[in-house]
Design a protein around this motif. Structure first.
Motif, mmCIF file in Angstrom:
data_model
loop_
_atom_site.group_PDB
_atom_site.id
_atom_site.type_symbol
_atom_site.label_atom_id
_atom_site.label_comp_id
_atom_site.label_asym_id
_atom_site.label_seq_id
_atom_site.Cartn_x
_atom_site.Cartn_y
_atom_site.Cartn_z
ATOM 1 N N LYS A 93 -4.818 -3.451 -3.067
ATOM 2 C CA LYS A 93 -3.700 -4.395 -3.079
ATOM 3 C C LYS A 93 -4.043 -5.590 -3.951
ATOM 4 O O LYS A 93 -5.095 -6.209 -3.807
ATOM 5 N N GLY A 134 -1.757 -8.832 -4.969
ATOM 6 C CA GLY A 134 -0.446 -9.461 -4.824
ATOM 7 C C GLY A 134 0.490 -8.551 -4.065
ATOM 8 O O GLY A 134 0.187 -8.139 -2.943
ATOM 9 N N ASP A 135 1.605 -8.189 -4.679
ATOM 10 C CA ASP A 135 2.570 -7.288 -4.050
ATOM 11 C C ASP A 135 2.429 -5.852 -4.547
ATOM 12 O O ASP A 135 3.234 -4.992 -4.173
ATOM 13 N N GLU A 136 1.441 -5.588 -5.382
ATOM 14 C CA GLU A 136 1.279 -4.266 -5.980
ATOM 15 C C GLU A 136 0.087 -3.528 -5.374
ATOM 16 O O GLU A 136 -0.877 -4.140 -4.901
ATOM 17 N N TYR A 137 0.172 -2.190 -5.422
ATOM 18 C CA TYR A 137 -0.923 -1.336 -4.957
ATOM 19 C C TYR A 137 -1.315 -0.364 -6.067
ATOM 20 O O TYR A 137 -0.455 0.252 -6.698
ATOM 21 N N LYS A 142 7.384 -0.969 5.177
ATOM 22 C CA LYS A 142 7.043 -2.144 5.978
ATOM 23 C C LYS A 142 8.291 -2.611 6.693
ATOM 24 O O LYS A 142 9.382 -2.663 6.116
ATOM 25 N N ASP A 150 11.303 -2.065 4.017
ATOM 26 C CA ASP A 150 10.825 -2.420 2.686
ATOM 27 C C ASP A 150 9.836 -1.370 2.208
ATOM 28 O O ASP A 150 8.852 -1.061 2.889
ATOM 29 N N ASP A 161 4.551 -8.203 10.617
ATOM 30 C CA ASP A 161 4.671 -7.057 9.720
ATOM 31 C C ASP A 161 4.069 -5.813 10.363
ATOM 32 O O ASP A 161 2.983 -5.864 10.952
ATOM 33 N N VAL A 206 6.776 0.096 0.419
ATOM 34 C CA VAL A 206 5.471 -0.380 -0.039
ATOM 35 C C VAL A 206 5.006 0.468 -1.217
ATOM 36 O O VAL A 206 4.703 -0.043 -2.280
ATOM 37 N N GLU A 211 -7.467 -9.336 0.299
ATOM 38 C CA GLU A 211 -6.219 -8.581 0.407
ATOM 39 C C GLU A 211 -6.434 -7.338 1.276
ATOM 40 O O GLU A 211 -7.503 -6.719 1.242
#
Length: 550
Positions: free
Chosen positions: A317, A319-322, A265, A275, A244, A277, A297
């Motif tokens: 961060k 999980g997949d969220e910021y 990303k 992708d 990544d 972010v 994270e």
């Protein structure tokens, strides 16, 4: 504005630090609150004293804390109160008389003063104007009387020099340490390089330009992958996931207050996929990745340089969220490093602010909660552009190397205080300037042991150089000879471009530190049409300084 005001209206310096752009509105709100609702708020003794006076007349506070009627102050005294309220006090000697005529009208709106010479909203889109107005950058009512403002203008006009005395400075001889060559990337458009980042582990170079392309170049500068992006890339960072790569996109490149920057990303080394972010970044120019709160994270810190508005934020961060958490509402954050400064095993944030209140800050980290400490302040006219934070003198504490030379501030003249500075830590992060190398328009600096003799050398490049002698002043190698003494060397090849971005590292895997510098042919420049045409026609946006010490 009202949602940001503290519940108890006291003159709180911590609140000013958090919301510096609201200083004028805060004072005006206090004035109105004192007049209209004096019994419904709590005040400190200082606030009562100040507010009781400013309802009748303009007042200000001296360095000794004495509240006085501003009508009794002269231009110098007023300038120290008002011109030193938002940044380090600018001495009149920092600009010639003619240039102060252009700068002072641009400062007036920040004190709520309207002038015929400058409208801060001219040329802005409706969206930008609304952003700036909402942020409270320009007070709607004056913070001082027009008479007092005219005293300040008269003081600067009287005390400023007629012109700068620009002394000749020896630039030294060319150096044999580096072999200079240009990398032909077979381009047809003008070189407008926005990113150069050496990956010293894989010995590759990431290169980006204003067309919005990110390139991956091998150690022979051959393109192995490329990716089209929504806007120019300005930084890339690897993550804990080996394949990544995070990419910082600036959005609109020229100065603006529209939040069009994004973080993407991609997969490396192929640079496949794009992708998203997160988005909504205010002209971001630099970022870092690290676990700031110890939850395992990787969080992200972003320098929103902005223009009239901007900020420094970290994105937690989960999980997949910021989730964005603003560290400082102030434009000009330009370079960030993550270091365990205080030795408590978590990552602190070290930042250069390069707009308005210029200097270096440490945001000390306590499990994801941050407290700022200003460790270096310089005059706002210095044009801070880049810094290094390292143990330069190898005595166990962290020193600062500063490049200051941003000249895109409506004072497009050569300035004798532009250059490279070495600040030595005297203990407890108290800094003393111990070395200055004059370099017009100094923009980037890298501190490495380039010659392998055990001490730290410097290499610097200039974007706003002395274009009449660019080959001697555009790029400088400062060889450390001990006791904070340096032997300067220049590069005749500097005449072939306008140098904005730079990085250092071992790209050719031979054990020494190489340098890459990128040309950016755009913006104000005082060169001949012939030189400018040659720059624009060049297919060589990258100057490679191959270290030959090994």
């Amino acid at each position: 504005m009202k949602n940001n005001l503290p519940k108890t209206f006291i003159l709180d310096t911590k609140w000013f630090g958090k919301y510096p752009n609201h200083f004028g509105q805060y004072i005006l709100y206090l004035k109105r609150a004192w007049i209209t609702k004096p019994l419904q708020r709590q005040y400190s003794i200082t606030s009562l004293f100040v507010l009781g006076l400013i309802t009748i007349m303009y007042t200000c506070t001296t360095d000794q804390g004495e509240v006085v009627n501003e009508a009794n102050l002269n231009g110098e005294e007023l300038s120290k109160v008002y011109c030193g309220s938002c940044h380090l006090y600018p001495e009149p000697s920092l600009l010639p008389k003619e240039n102060w005529k252009g700068v002072l009208p641009r400062m007036a709106p920040r004190l709520g003063i309207q002038t015929d010479e400058y409208d801060p909203y001219e040329g802005k889109s409706m969206q930008e104007a609304l952003t700036v107005e909402t942020a409270g950058v320009f007070p709607k009512e004056p913070l001082l009387s027009d008479t007092s403002w005219q005293k300040i203008v008269a003081f600067y006009q009287e005390k400023a020099p007629d012109s700068f005395l620009l002394e000749a400075r020896p630039q030294g001889e060319p150096t044999g340490l580096f072999k200079a060559s240009f990398m032909d990337l077979d381009r047809t458009d003008p070189p407008i390089t926005t990113l150069l980042e050496i990956d010293t582990v894989n010995h590759i170079l990431h290169y980006g330009d204003a067309s919005g392309y990110l390139y991956r170049l091998d150690d022979q500068f051959q393109t192995t992958a490329r990716l089209k992006l929504p806007s120019p890339p300005v930084d890339v960072k690897k993550t804990d996931t080996p394949d990544d790569l995070l990419i910082l996109n600036v959005g609109l490149l020229n100065p603006n207050d529209i939040e069009t920057g994004i973080v993407l990303k991609t997969k490396t080394p192929a640079l496949s996929r794009r992708d998203l972010v997160f988005t909504g970044l205010a002209r971001p120019v630099d970022f870092e990745v690290g676990d700031l709160d110890g939850d395992g994270e990787e969080d992200i810190v972003v320098c929103h340089f902005g223009f009239e508005t901007g900020k420094l934020s970290w994105y937690k961060k989960t999980g997949d969220e910021y989730e964005e958490r603003v560290l400082k509402n102030l434009p000009g954050a330009s370079k960030v490093m993550l270091r365990d400064v205080d030795g408590d095993t978590d990552l602190d944030i070290v930042v250069l602010f390069a707009q308005g209140d210029e200097g270096v800050s440490i945001f000390y980290n306590k499990k994801g909660l941050f407290k700022e400490e200003r460790i270096l302040r310089v005059p706002s006219i210095y044009g801070s552009s880049d810094f290094e934070f390292l143990d330069f003198d190898q005595d166990g504490d962290m020193d600062i190397i500063l490049a200051n030379g941003d000249n895109g501030d409506k004072t497009f003249i050569l300035k004798p205080y532009h250059g490279v500075r070495v600040y030595i830590n005297k203990g407890d992060y108290a800094y003393e300037e111990r070395y200055f190398f004059p370099m017009y328009g100094a923009t980037k600096v890298r501190a490495r042991d380039f010659d392998g003799d055990g001490d730290i050398d410097l290499i610097a490049s200039s974007f706003f150089s002395d274009y009449e002698d660019l080959g001697r002043k555009g790029i400088a190698y400062l060889e450390n000879t001990g006791d904070l003494q340096f032997t300067p060397h220049h590069f005749p090849e500097a005449v072939n471009g306008r140098w904005l971005v730079m990085d250092a590292g071992d790209i050719d895997n031979d054990g020494d530190e190489d340098v890459v510098i990128g040309s950016f042919v755009q913006g104000l420049v005082a060169v001949s049409d012939e030189v400018l045409a040659n720059w624009r026609a060049s297919a060589n946006p990258i100057l490679f300084l191959e270290n030959t010490s090994k």
